[in-house]
Design an enzyme around this catalytic site. Structure first.
Site, PDB file in Angstrom:
ATOM      1  N   PHE A 189      -0.578  11.289   2.219  1.00  0.00           N
ATOM      2  CA  PHE A 189       0.680  11.377   1.487  1.00  0.00           C
ATOM      3  C   PHE A 189       0.888  10.051   0.760  1.00  0.00           C
ATOM      4  O   PHE A 189       1.028   9.001   1.401  1.00  0.00           O
ATOM      5  CB  PHE A 189       1.856  11.651   2.420  1.00  0.00           C
ATOM      6  CG  PHE A 189       3.109  12.050   1.694  1.00  0.00           C
ATOM      7  CD1 PHE A 189       3.412  13.388   1.503  1.00  0.00           C
ATOM      8  CD2 PHE A 189       3.969  11.096   1.183  1.00  0.00           C
ATOM      9  CE1 PHE A 189       4.562  13.773   0.814  1.00  0.00           C
ATOM     10  CE2 PHE A 189       5.114  11.465   0.501  1.00  0.00           C
ATOM     11  CZ  PHE A 189       5.415  12.799   0.308  1.00  0.00           C
ATOM     12  N   GLY A 190       0.880  10.091  -0.566  1.00  0.00           N
ATOM     13  CA  GLY A 190       0.983   8.886  -1.380  1.00  0.00           C
ATOM     14  C   GLY A 190       2.416   8.588  -1.771  1.00  0.00           C
ATOM     15  O   GLY A 190       2.893   9.076  -2.799  1.00  0.00           O
ATOM     16  N   THR A 216       3.912   5.027  -0.793  1.00  0.00           N
ATOM     17  CA  THR A 216       4.059   3.582  -0.933  1.00  0.00           C
ATOM     18  C   THR A 216       3.325   3.049  -2.165  1.00  0.00           C
ATOM     19  O   THR A 216       2.195   3.436  -2.452  1.00  0.00           O
ATOM     20  CB  THR A 216       3.527   2.874   0.321  1.00  0.00           C
ATOM     21  OG1 THR A 216       4.205   3.388   1.467  1.00  0.00           O
ATOM     22  CG2 THR A 216       3.754   1.379   0.243  1.00  0.00           C
ATOM     23  N   GLY A 219       8.154   0.444  -1.275  1.00  0.00           N
ATOM     24  CA  GLY A 219       7.837   0.656   0.132  1.00  0.00           C
ATOM     25  C   GLY A 219       9.082   1.160   0.824  1.00  0.00           C
ATOM     26  O   GLY A 219       9.391   2.352   0.830  1.00  0.00           O
ATOM     27  N   ILE A 271      -2.533   4.257   2.122  1.00  0.00           N
ATOM     28  CA  ILE A 271      -2.475   5.712   2.311  1.00  0.00           C
ATOM     29  C   ILE A 271      -3.470   6.149   3.389  1.00  0.00           C
ATOM     30  O   ILE A 271      -4.691   6.012   3.232  1.00  0.00           O
ATOM     31  CB  ILE A 271      -2.737   6.457   0.996  1.00  0.00           C
ATOM     32  CG1 ILE A 271      -1.852   5.890  -0.117  1.00  0.00           C
ATOM     33  CG2 ILE A 271      -2.494   7.950   1.193  1.00  0.00           C
ATOM     34  CD1 ILE A 271      -0.360   5.870   0.205  1.00  0.00           C
ATOM     35  N   THR A 272      -2.944   6.670   4.489  1.00  0.00           N
ATOM     36  CA  THR A 272      -3.744   7.070   5.646  1.00  0.00           C
ATOM     37  C   THR A 272      -4.425   8.412   5.400  1.00  0.00           C
ATOM     38  O   THR A 272      -3.863   9.303   4.755  1.00  0.00           O
ATOM     39  CB  THR A 272      -2.840   7.166   6.881  1.00  0.00           C
ATOM     40  OG1 THR A 272      -2.174   5.917   7.076  1.00  0.00           O
ATOM     41  CG2 THR A 272      -3.648   7.488   8.138  1.00  0.00           C
ATOM     42  N   GLY A 332      -7.515 -15.504  28.916  1.00  0.00           N
ATOM     43  CA  GLY A 332      -8.588 -15.582  27.932  1.00  0.00           C
ATOM     44  C   GLY A 332      -9.234 -14.241  27.653  1.00  0.00           C
ATOM     45  O   GLY A 332      -9.657 -13.962  26.522  1.00  0.00           O
ATOM     46  N   GLU A 363       6.300   3.345   8.440  1.00  0.00           N
ATOM     47  CA  GLU A 363       7.278   4.439   8.608  1.00  0.00           C
ATOM     48  C   GLU A 363       8.708   3.898   8.649  1.00  0.00           C
ATOM     49  O   GLU A 363       9.579   4.444   9.327  1.00  0.00           O
ATOM     50  CB  GLU A 363       6.968   5.241   9.876  1.00  0.00           C
ATOM     51  CG  GLU A 363       7.355   6.719   9.770  1.00  0.00           C
ATOM     52  CD  GLU A 363       6.334   7.532   8.983  1.00  0.00           C
ATOM     53  OE1 GLU A 363       6.703   8.594   8.447  1.00  0.00           O
ATOM     54  OE2 GLU A 363       5.175   7.125   8.902  1.00  0.00           O
TER      55      GLU A 363
END
Length: 386
Positions: free
Chosen positions: A124-125, A127, A132, A158-159, A343, A366
């Site tokens: 889903f585009g 951003t 944002g 975009i994921t 560590g 989100e």
């Protein structure tokens, strides 16, 4: 009922996904993270389990479950691997859900079956560099030229947009108006569309096995019928999707916080220093107690918001509370977990290191923590004062 009021079916689902996470996902997580590669065979296995179809009705190829059930699955996965959990969350909330909710019957029939079976992914585009948190600042444009939309612009972060099984992205674009009266719509852009380029993936801090790319559109043409939903309703549709996404991210963050707690408990019991186990020391006990309290509070918050959503009640404020509470819990628990590991917590071979790197984005993606505070403040009747 247990302390979280789960039904027998919900407990069974959570247990099944938890076992899958421990047996299949966890053993692959380190190498997937190291090689920055989403294991598509694991995605396929998730599809076989029906996870991608959980909140969709059976008549469209789903499992007939609830949004709450999806969140249970996301939480269980995030305990061991946030990259896999976000792949599921984005595939459902951002990939398939807009098509199911706003698509035409033909669009549903064409696009949903493979998405709900895990055979395909979609992004889903929303951003952009200047859009944002302020989604209305979208600059990507789409103009009609005959029977085609001609798209110009770019998207970022975009994921699920660049895998071998990514099929399309749905983008927001300005389709008319100007200034404060922009008309923003959502349009489906298939992979392979001339002028649509999936740029090389990012060099990220965390979520390294999750697929994330910038996108560019240079005179990319798609048919007029690729409009998703009513023209000019893109922004309002997106905001509804984001409210659900915030609850799902809260579930993911809760799983991450729980994963940190589980590791810290086991390590504190096993690690000996100055002749005693770490868990025998009151300072460590207090840290572990706080970690547990964060998990419990975060889980209650997202459960409440998800139940409200499934009941058809207003849930935007509860979603903001859940997202903020759970993302804080994940980051705080990751920090405490790393401190307990000493560590070793700085070594990527330990899951705690991955949670430390992964969890920061939960306070940003989100909707940032500041956006959640703004939503909550407005719900309290607090607005800009002149």
């Amino acid at each position: 009922m247990d302390a979280y009021d789960l039904t027998d079916e919900e407990r069974e689902l959570a247990g099944t996904v938890r076992a899958f996470a421990d047996d299949i996902v966890a053993p692959r997580a380190y190498e997937a993270d190291r090689h920055r590669a989403l294991p598509l065979d694991v995605v396929a296995h998730m599809g076989e389990l029906g996870l991608f179809g959980l909140p969709f009705p059976e008549e469209v190829g789903g499992q007939g479950g609830t949004f709450f059930a999806l969140c249970l699955a996301i939480e269980a996965l995030a305990r061991v691997d946030q990259s896999i959990a976000i792949t599921l969350e984005a595939a459902v909330s951002l990939g398939a859900m807009p098509v199911y909710r706003f698509g035409t019957p033909d669009q549903r029939e064409d696009l949903l079956p493979d998405l709900l079976a895990g055979r395909a992914l979609a992004g889903f585009g929303l951003t952009e560099a200047e859009a944002g948190s302020d989604a209305g600042a979208t600059r990507t444009t789409a103009r009609l030229d005959g029977d085609d939309w001609v798209i110009e612009g770019s998207k970022q972060f975009i994921t699920n947009s660049g895998t071998d099984i990514s099929r399309f992205v749905t983008i927001t674009a300005v389709t008319g108006g100007s200034g404060d009266r922009k008309e923003i719509s959502t349009i489906v852009v298939p992979h392979g569309t001339p002028g649509f380029t999936v740029e090389p993936g990012y060099d990220k801090v965390g979520w390294l096995a999750s697929d994330t790319h910038p996108l560019t559109f240079r005179s990319a043409r798609v048919p007029r019928g690729n409009l998703l939903g009513e023209r000019g309703r893109g922004l309002s549709n997106v905001l509804g999707v984001l409210d659900e996404g915030r609850v799902a991210i809260a579930a993911l963050a809760t799983g991450a916080a729980e994963g940190c707690l589980e590791q810290a408990l086991a390590y504190a019991d096993a690690r000996t220093a100055f002749g005693a186990t770490l868990s025998s020391r009151q300072s460590i006990q207090f840290t572990l107690a706080r970690m547990h309290a964060r998990v419990h509070t975060a889980r209650l918050a997202w459960h409440h918001a998800a139940r409200q959503r499934d009941a058809g009640a207003a849930f935007a404020t509860s979603a903001a509370v859940a997202k903020m509470t759970a993302s804080d819990a994940a980051m705080d628990n990751a920090r405490d977990d790393t401190q307990i590991f000493g560590g070793n917590g700085f070594m990527n071979e330990y899951t705690v290191a991955r949670h430390f790197r992964d969890s920061k984005i939960l306070e940003i993606g989100e909707g940032t923590t500041e956006v959640q505070l703004l939503v909550i403040a407005r719900a309290l009747g607090l607005g800009a004062r002149s």
